[in-house]
Scaffold this motif. Structure first.
Motif, short mmCIF file in Angstrom:
data_model
loop_
_atom_site.label_atom_id
_atom_site.label_comp_id
_atom_site.label_asym_id
_atom_site.label_seq_id
_atom_site.Cartn_x
_atom_site.Cartn_y
_atom_site.Cartn_z
N GLY A 55 -26.45 -74.23 3.65
CA GLY A 55 -27.44 -74.73 3.14
C GLY A 55 -28.23 -75.68 3.16
O GLY A 55 -28.67 -76.73 4.20
N ASN B 208 -30.88 -78.47 0.79
CA ASN B 208 -30.94 -79.24 -0.53
C ASN B 208 -32.44 -79.80 -0.44
O ASN B 208 -32.31 -81.02 0.82
CB ASN B 208 -30.15 -80.53 -0.26
CG ASN B 208 -30.11 -81.48 -1.53
OD1 ASN B 208 -29.86 -80.79 -2.68
ND2 ASN B 208 -30.12 -82.92 -1.49
N GLY C 14 -24.65 -67.66 -8.96
CA GLY C 14 -24.74 -67.83 -7.48
C GLY C 14 -24.56 -65.85 -7.96
O GLY C 14 -23.67 -65.51 -8.77
N GLY D 215 -24.47 -65.95 -2.39
CA GLY D 215 -25.44 -67.51 -2.54
C GLY D 215 -25.41 -67.08 -4.01
O GLY D 215 -25.00 -67.64 -4.38
N ARG D 216 -25.71 -69.39 -3.31
CA ARG D 216 -25.88 -69.66 -4.61
C ARG D 216 -27.51 -70.68 -4.49
O ARG D 216 -27.65 -70.87 -3.14
CB ARG D 216 -25.00 -70.76 -4.83
CG ARG D 216 -23.75 -70.34 -4.69
CD ARG D 216 -22.35 -71.74 -5.16
NE ARG D 216 -20.73 -71.77 -4.87
CZ ARG D 216 -20.18 -71.51 -4.06
NH1 ARG D 216 -20.84 -71.69 -2.95
NH2 ARG D 216 -18.98 -70.58 -3.91
N LEU D 217 -27.49 -71.00 -5.74
CA LEU D 217 -28.69 -71.68 -5.93
C LEU D 217 -28.44 -72.81 -7.44
O LEU D 217 -27.50 -72.34 -7.92
CB LEU D 217 -29.65 -71.05 -7.07
CG LEU D 217 -31.43 -71.85 -7.27
CD1 LEU D 217 -32.29 -71.84 -5.34
CD2 LEU D 217 -32.19 -71.09 -7.42
N ALA E 130 -29.97 -74.90 -2.17
CA ALA E 130 -29.47 -72.82 -1.30
C ALA E 130 -28.75 -72.68 -1.19
O ALA E 130 -29.05 -73.86 0.49
CB ALA E 130 -31.14 -71.96 -1.41
N GLU E 131 -27.35 -71.99 -0.49
CA GLU E 131 -26.62 -72.26 0.39
C GLU E 131 -26.07 -70.33 0.48
O GLU E 131 -26.30 -69.49 -0.49
CB GLU E 131 -25.56 -72.57 0.31
CG GLU E 131 -24.30 -72.67 -1.31
CD GLU E 131 -23.50 -73.83 -1.48
OE1 GLU E 131 -23.73 -74.81 -1.00
OE2 GLU E 131 -22.75 -73.21 -1.68
N PHE F 238 -24.29 -74.42 -11.44
CA PHE F 238 -25.41 -73.42 -10.27
C PHE F 238 -25.06 -72.01 -10.28
O PHE F 238 -24.31 -71.89 -11.78
CB PHE F 238 -24.60 -73.71 -9.04
CG PHE F 238 -22.79 -73.53 -9.50
CD1 PHE F 238 -22.50 -72.84 -9.10
CD2 PHE F 238 -22.43 -74.57 -9.70
CE1 PHE F 238 -21.05 -71.95 -9.55
CE2 PHE F 238 -20.44 -74.36 -10.06
CZ PHE F 238 -20.35 -73.17 -8.66
N LYS G 65 -30.59 -59.14 -0.04
CA LYS G 65 -30.92 -61.05 -0.13
C LYS G 65 -30.16 -61.78 0.74
O LYS G 65 -30.67 -63.16 0.98
CB LYS G 65 -29.88 -60.62 -1.70
CG LYS G 65 -30.34 -59.88 -2.40
CD LYS G 65 -29.70 -60.22 -4.16
CE LYS G 65 -30.17 -59.39 -4.80
NZ LYS G 65 -29.05 -59.35 -6.33
N LEU H 127 -32.37 -65.25 2.62
CA LEU H 127 -31.80 -66.26 1.97
C LEU H 127 -31.80 -67.13 3.62
O LEU H 127 -31.83 -67.95 4.13
CB LEU H 127 -30.54 -66.90 1.71
CG LEU H 127 -30.65 -66.41 -0.06
CD1 LEU H 127 -28.71 -66.41 -0.50
CD2 LEU H 127 -31.44 -67.27 -0.22
#
Length: 524
Positions: free
Chosen positions: A97, A99, A156, A137-139, A110-111, A154, A5, A9
């Motif tokens: 990230g 943006n 993640g 990670g985060r969305l 996404a970061e 968010f 994963k 990313l």
């Protein structure tokens, strides 16, 4: 699977940089507050509360308004279990990230984040200390409330890595608030000046500049969103009472350039300009960005020339110096009118009588033609600055070059109610007056083909550079030069030129000049 994963990313971010080349932009510094709830698995702790405090720097722009950002992040974690006191620890790390801003108000980011964590030993709860690395990670979905404020939600994944098994794994969800400190605290503008191009200001044309440009200035919208209700105004404090609006735009897209022609409603104080100088000017752009009203100012200098300055891009410009209301001219014209009042009824042509009288008065007064070696009219350099005299100055100096004498003669005849014109031929300018006659009448008064017919008027050319000879010679030379340059001559009616370049009279023109006695005693 977790490593896959993270690798995915990273690959997506690299692909974005490849497909959409990034460019350096003015870096925005922001802070984010993101409280969260973590759904933990493979742990005895059932409730995990946390959050992230993030300091973000956005130095790269992609596709016009997407951003690549880098962050320093602090994550407090609060672990809770039944019948056990809450324990906490901290994670420190960084993030990178992308943006993706797909509308003015909405974006998706996404970061990837990674760091180091440390769990302190707690003897009372019989908990051993531990530390390690973290990654995840985060969305994030964002809504832009204003240019400096955005809110988001968010989700993640976080992994606090430890051997032989992770200390904590969780899926987090939360809300966030981001404040762009660059815009909020330092007033960073969303408009940038691209370039400007200005011409020198000629005081004699101060009224002309209200509707005619003396330059252009262009801007770019560097906001990441459309700006609306755009208004551009110019203000030259030294010569203007209030700013003037010079352009309006309903909407400007991100990265779009827009421009404005510089015009100004100048006041008469500019006619006091006796020497060249640099004048401060400011152009203000007011606009709305995401509903918030903002302003941007661009300062620059204008070169302001003396009031006698002019350039010859357009020969009509010299008409601004022709003033029937010039004080000294008014004195002369009243004396001429009084001297001829008993001869008007018997003359065959009133305009011819007045034109002859003007010639004789100036001859008696001692007007001389003086060749000006610095004059640029005789050259092909139409951008060079020339020095032209106002009518009263030519009277005070008792002379001038061809443009000065043309201005003086036209001013006197105009003050007597006779329309005049400039005649230009290569390297020279002189004048003509409206005979007030038909072509057939002009044949009898002046001779056949001794005149110019244009715009329904019969014009009589006068060579003004022979002021100490006689009127007949001036007429003869005037028509001769017109015919000599048949393919290069031009007749410019003063009244037509005044529509574009209005006449200017300076207050000090009302000077005392001695009208020559007996100058008109023999005129018929």
């Amino acid at each position: 699977m977790k490593r896959f994963k993270a690798l995915s990313l990273t690959s997506l971010l690299a692909l974005a940089l490849t497909v959409f080349p990034a460019k350096l932009s003015a870096a925005d510094f922001s802070v984010r507050f993101m409280p969260s709830y973590d759904f933990a698995f493979n742990t005895s702790f059932k409730n995990v509360l946390g959050g992230t405090f993030s300091m973000d720097l956005s130095p790269l722009t992609v596709r016009g308004r997407d951003e690549i950002y880098f962050s320093f992040q602090v994550n407090p974690v609060f672990l809770m279990a039944p019948n056990v006191d809450t324990v906490s620890f901290f994670n420190f790390g960084g993030a990178v990230g992308y943006n993706f801003r797909f509308t003015d108000r909405f974006s998706v980011a996404a970061e990837l984040h990674a760091g180091a964590w440390s769990f302190p030993k707690n003897a009372e709860m019989n908990l051993e200390g531990a530390s390690g690395i973290s990654f995840g990670g985060r969305l994030i979905g964002n809504y832009y409330i204003s240019p400096s404020l955005k809110a988001g939600i968010f989700a993640g994944y976080k992994n606090y890595f430890y051997q032989p098994s992770p200390f904590l794994q969780s899926v987090e969800v939360g809300v966030g608030l981001s404040i762009n400190l660059t815009k909020a605290l330092f007033g960073s503008s969303g408009i940038k000046t691209e370039n400007y191009d200005t011409s020198p200001l000629f005081p004699i044309f101060y009224a002309h500049y209200d509707n005619n440009s003396f330059g252009t200035i262009s801007f770019t919208n560097i906001e990441k969103n459309d700006v609306t209700d755009v208004e551009v105004s110019v203000y030259i404090e030294q010569f203007m009472s209030v700013p003037k609006v010079i352009a309006n735009y309903d909407r400007i897209k991100p990265g779009e350039e827009f421009d404005a022609d510089l015009t100004a409603f100048l006041n008469e104080s500019i006619m006091n300009q006796m020497q060249n100088q640099l004048t401060d000017a400011v152009v203000t752009v007011s606009y709305r960005s995401l509903g918030q009203k903002s302003e941007y100012e661009s300062h620059f200098f204008l070169q302001t020339l003396t009031r006698n300055s002019m350039s010859w891009e357009d020969d009509r410009r010299a008409a601004a110096f022709v003033s029937a209301k010039d004080g000294a001219i008014q004195r002369f014209s009243r004396q001429i009118t009084l001297a001829l009042k008993d001869k008007l009824a018997s003359t065959t042509s009133v305009n011819n009588l007045y034109a002859r009288a003007v010639f004789e008065v100036l001859k008696s007064y001692g007007i001389n033609y003086v060749i000006d070696p610095t004059s640029v009219f005789s050259t092909s350099d139409t951008l060079a600055v020339d020095f032209l005299q106002f009518p009263y100055q030519t009277l005070l100096y008792h002379g001038g070059d061809c443009d000065d004498l043309s201005i003086l003669n036209c001013s006197l005849l105009e003050s007597l109610g006779i329309e005049t014109a400039f005649i230009t031929i290569p390297g020279h300018i002189y004048m003509a007056y409206d005979s007030g006659l038909t072509a057939a009448e002009a044949d009898r008064v002046y001779g056949k083909n001794k005149y110019i017919v244009q715009d329904g008027k019969v014009w009589i050319p006068v060579e003004i550079t022979v002021p100490q000879d006689n009127f007949e010679l001036a007429l003869k030379l005037g028509i001769r030069q017109w015919n000599k340059y048949a393919n290069e001559h031009c007749l410019i009616p003063i009244h037509s030129a005044w529509e574009e370049f209005k006449p200017v009279t300076v207050p000090e023109s009302d000077v005392s000049v001695q009208f020559p006695k007996n100058a008109l005693k023999n005129i018929k």
